[in-house]
Design an enzyme around this catalytic site. Structure first.
Site, short mmCIF file in Angstrom:
data_model
loop_
_atom_site.label_atom_id
_atom_site.label_comp_id
_atom_site.label_asym_id
_atom_site.label_seq_id
_atom_site.Cartn_x
_atom_site.Cartn_y
_atom_site.Cartn_z
N TYR A 155 -9.83 -14.60 -17.32
CA TYR A 155 -11.04 -15.40 -17.06
C TYR A 155 -12.19 -15.01 -17.99
O TYR A 155 -13.08 -15.81 -18.27
CB TYR A 155 -11.43 -15.24 -15.58
CG TYR A 155 -12.21 -16.40 -14.99
CD1 TYR A 155 -11.74 -17.71 -15.08
CD2 TYR A 155 -13.43 -16.18 -14.35
CE1 TYR A 155 -12.46 -18.76 -14.53
CE2 TYR A 155 -14.14 -17.23 -13.79
CZ TYR A 155 -13.66 -18.52 -13.88
OH TYR A 155 -14.36 -19.55 -13.35
N LYS A 162 -20.02 -16.96 -14.22
CA LYS A 162 -20.02 -17.29 -12.78
C LYS A 162 -20.92 -16.32 -12.00
O LYS A 162 -21.58 -16.72 -11.04
CB LYS A 162 -18.60 -17.28 -12.21
CG LYS A 162 -17.76 -18.49 -12.63
CD LYS A 162 -18.39 -19.80 -12.23
CE LYS A 162 -17.45 -20.98 -12.38
NZ LYS A 162 -18.15 -22.28 -12.28
N1 LIG Z 1 -10.24 -25.38 -11.18
C1 LIG Z 1 -10.43 -24.20 -10.61
O1 LIG Z 1 -9.50 -23.40 -10.45
C2 LIG Z 1 -11.80 -23.82 -10.14
C3 LIG Z 1 -11.94 -22.78 -9.21
C4 LIG Z 1 -13.22 -22.41 -8.78
C5 LIG Z 1 -14.33 -23.05 -9.32
N2 LIG Z 1 -14.17 -24.06 -10.23
C6 LIG Z 1 -15.37 -24.69 -10.78
O2 LIG Z 1 -15.43 -26.02 -10.35
C7 LIG Z 1 -16.25 -26.75 -11.25
C8 LIG Z 1 -15.53 -28.03 -11.65
O3 LIG Z 1 -14.36 -27.73 -12.38
P1 LIG Z 1 -12.98 -28.49 -12.18
O4 LIG Z 1 -11.99 -27.45 -11.84
O5 LIG Z 1 -13.13 -29.65 -11.29
O6 LIG Z 1 -12.62 -28.93 -13.67
P2 LIG Z 1 -12.98 -30.24 -14.52
O7 LIG Z 1 -12.54 -29.93 -15.90
O8 LIG Z 1 -12.42 -31.43 -13.87
O9 LIG Z 1 -14.56 -30.28 -14.43
C9 LIG Z 1 -15.41 -29.56 -15.28
C10 LIG Z 1 -16.54 -30.49 -15.64
O10 LIG Z 1 -17.56 -29.86 -16.43
C11 LIG Z 1 -18.09 -30.88 -17.23
N3 LIG Z 1 -18.89 -30.36 -18.34
C12 LIG Z 1 -18.50 -29.47 -19.31
N4 LIG Z 1 -19.51 -29.31 -20.18
C13 LIG Z 1 -20.55 -30.09 -19.75
C14 LIG Z 1 -21.86 -30.34 -20.21
N5 LIG Z 1 -22.34 -29.76 -21.32
N6 LIG Z 1 -22.64 -31.21 -19.54
C15 LIG Z 1 -22.19 -31.81 -18.41
N7 LIG Z 1 -20.96 -31.62 -17.91
C16 LIG Z 1 -20.15 -30.77 -18.59
C17 LIG Z 1 -16.86 -31.63 -17.71
O11 LIG Z 1 -17.21 -32.90 -18.19
C18 LIG Z 1 -16.04 -31.69 -16.45
O12 LIG Z 1 -16.32 -32.90 -15.78
C19 LIG Z 1 -16.54 -25.80 -12.41
O13 LIG Z 1 -17.79 -25.16 -12.21
C20 LIG Z 1 -15.43 -24.79 -12.28
O14 LIG Z 1 -15.73 -23.55 -12.90
C21 LIG Z 1 -12.93 -24.46 -10.64
#
Ligand SMILES: NC(=O)c1ccc[n+]([C@@H]2O[C@H](COP(=O)([O-])OP(=O)(O)OC[C@H]3O[C@@H](n4cnc5c(N)ncnc54)[C@H](O)[C@@H]3O)[C@@H](O)[C@H]2O)c1
Length: 256
Positions: A155, A162
């Site tokens: 990570y 985070k």
């Molecule tokens: N997938 C996992 O395992 C997981 C676990 C815990 C937390 N999260 C968090 O959940 C959130 C959403 O992630 P996800 O897993 O749905 O993946 P995802 O890739 O579907 O979503 C990530 C989003 O961030 C957006 N993004 C990136 N750069 C950007 C910018 N400059 N301006 C605006 N938007 C931007 C992307 O367009 C995308 O829609 C994130 O914060 C991620 O860290 C994900």
């Protein structure tokens, strides 16, 4: 029976694919009675296509959360559509490839800075861009984290990003509490979204959940995380702020 977000106007960032946590937040929010508006980056047309799979039509606004012009014009665009906002969902994370996958000791600061800007500072930028749209009664801001109490394999700099997001949420909660603006995070377990797939070796990290999660964990189901977000947006957490709710199958509470 009316939904728990009946009459609420919610802005949801981060819908990229159907696998996005934000897609499930938007879907559940509509099902629970909310009016939803989406922001998208980098391809609003792709988000518009995905958004057709939501129960109701939504407007999509282009928003790079690191772009000051985009942030400045957001208020008017949302006002024209919904008149105001009762909730905002920050579902945004990004780190350059050289900040992920085991390169922690060699990552240049520019890449770390990008990860911090997009993934942590943006919670403050987005909240402040939306603040003029909040009614006097207050509003709810909810973001997504991956438990920053621990060092995880692969990570890398998303970990410190985070940690910064989690601290930013607490400071926002501190400074906005007097205006009844709540700021909380959902700490989700691993899910197979685009963001996760872009982390080399993420499957290995996620495999931990097969062995150590208290509840059975399904990496292909973002709905539990979405439900957590919707609950925090609702009036059912009226005195909760600066909080991190784990939707991780209980793994955070497991010792060995
Ligand atoms: N997938 C996992 O395992 C997981 C676990 C815990 C937390 N999260 C968090 O959940 C959130 C959403 O992630 P996800 O897993 O749905 O993946 P995802 O890739 O579907 O979503 C990530 C989003 O961030 C957006 N993004 C990136 N750069 C950007 C910018 N400059 N301006 C605006 N938007 C931007 C992307 O367009 C995308 O829609 C994130 O914060 C991620 O860290 C994900």
């Amino acid at each position: 029976m009316s939904g728990i977000l009946e009459g609420k106007r919610i802005l949801v960032t981060g819908v990229l694919m159907e696998s996005s946590i934000a897609f499930h937040v938007a879907k559940l929010a509509q099902e629970q009675g909310a009016e939803v508006i989406l922001t998208a980056w980098p391809r609003p047309t792709l988000t518009e296509r995905i958004a057709k799979k939501l129960p109701k039509p939504v407007k999509v606004i282009e928003l790079d959360v690191t772009n000051d012009e985009h942030l400045a014009r957001l208020e008017q665009l949302v006002r024209d559509e919904l008149g105001g906002l009762d909730g905002v969902v920050h579902s945004i994370g990004f780190a350059p490839q050289d900040a992920l996958g085991g390169n922690f000791l060699n990552t240049p600061f520019e890449s770390v800075a990008t990860a911090m800007h997009v993934s942590a500072f943006s919670l403050k930028s987005l909240t402040m861009a939306c603040k003029p749209l909040f009614p006097a009664e207050g509003a709810a801001v909810v973001g997504l984290t991956f438990d920053a109490q621990f060092a995880w394999p692969q990570y890398d700099w998303m970990g410190p990003a985070k940690a910064a997001l989690e601290a930013t949420s607490r400071y926002l909660a501190r400074d906005l509490g007097k205006e009844n603006i709540r700021c909380n995070l959902v700490s989700a377990g691993p899910l197979g979204s685009m963001a996760a797939k872009s982390i080399p070796g993420f499957g290995e990290l996620a495999d931990t959940w097969n062995h150590r999660s208290m509840l059975e964990w399904d990496m292909s189901d973002p709905e539990p995380a979405g439900r957590g977000v919707v609950a925090l947006l609702s009036d059912w957490f009226p005195k909760t702020t600066g909080e991190i709710v784990h939707v991780d199958g209980g793994l955070h509470a497991m010792g060995a």
